[in-house]
Enzyme design. Sequence first.
Site, PDB file in Angstrom:
ATOM      1  N   TYR A 155      46.696  63.487  41.919  1.00 16.03           N
ATOM      2  CA  TYR A 155      45.318  63.222  41.490  1.00 16.03           C
ATOM      3  C   TYR A 155      45.307  62.113  40.439  1.00 16.03           C
ATOM      4  O   TYR A 155      44.497  61.171  40.510  1.00 16.03           O
ATOM      5  CB  TYR A 155      44.710  64.501  40.930  1.00 16.03           C
ATOM      6  N   LYS A 159      43.531  58.254  40.335  1.00 12.07           N
ATOM      7  CA  LYS A 159      42.559  57.840  39.321  1.00 12.07           C
ATOM      8  C   LYS A 159      43.010  56.580  38.595  1.00 12.07           C
ATOM      9  O   LYS A 159      42.185  55.745  38.191  1.00 12.07           O
ATOM     10  CB  LYS A 159      42.312  58.985  38.342  1.00 12.07           C
TER      11      LYS A 159
END
Length: 258
Positions: A155, A159
């Site tokens: 994740y 980002k």
Amino acid sequence: MFRLDGKVALLVGGGSGIGEASAHALAANGAHVVVADLNGEAASRTADAIVQTGYAAEGLTLDLTDAGAVEDAVAGILRQHGRLDIGVSSPSINVRKPLLDYTPEEFERVLRVNMGGTFNLLQSAGRAMAEGGGGSLIAFSSIRSQVVEPGQSVYAATKAGTLQLLRGLASELGGRGVRANAVAPGVIDTPLTAPIKNNPQWYEAYAQKSVFGRWGRPEEIAGAVVYLASDAASFVTGTVLFVDGGWTSMDGRFTPPL
């Protein structure tokens, strides 16, 4: 300078959470908002709620990972409204587990939504804005682009990648009047983070990492979206705006006895 009157916005992920709050905020400041979401019923509910408050919006079912569908959505907005001034990509998913336990399928799924979907919107909307003479592209990064914890590696990578996509796009399209920026929330009370509430110790630890001792609310992120979409940010591009309650400014979770 924060007004968006006469502007048309495409906001993907507007069916819930930060996207929903941002759609309301853009509309309240004068934009006509096309609220898109994979869940078409949720997108329509958000759009209907906006209209009921006296502002302009419409709902759209859209799979952000389908490049052709995103391109068609942008083309449809141009046909109907003659312009696209604001593009916002908010959807993200997370498979929270150690990197060594990730399956190739899980890795691909997180990248496909978080990076691939964002890429699709930035490319299609960015092309339309460049041809139209300007606009504002906004995508959601995270505090995880800078700091990470166990179970967040994939994740976090998406980002950080989202931020670099925007910076690259800002450098490429600035001469054509297009700005590209990221919003980086801290821990916000949304459906994505709802499972953490089931662990009170975990939930409270996140709350205390904020200088305010609490989680953020979706509507507290929406102001950053309005700012970056508006003329107030006319000289702002290729950057990231942290809305994290001081998370990335603090060193640890212990306050020394001063």
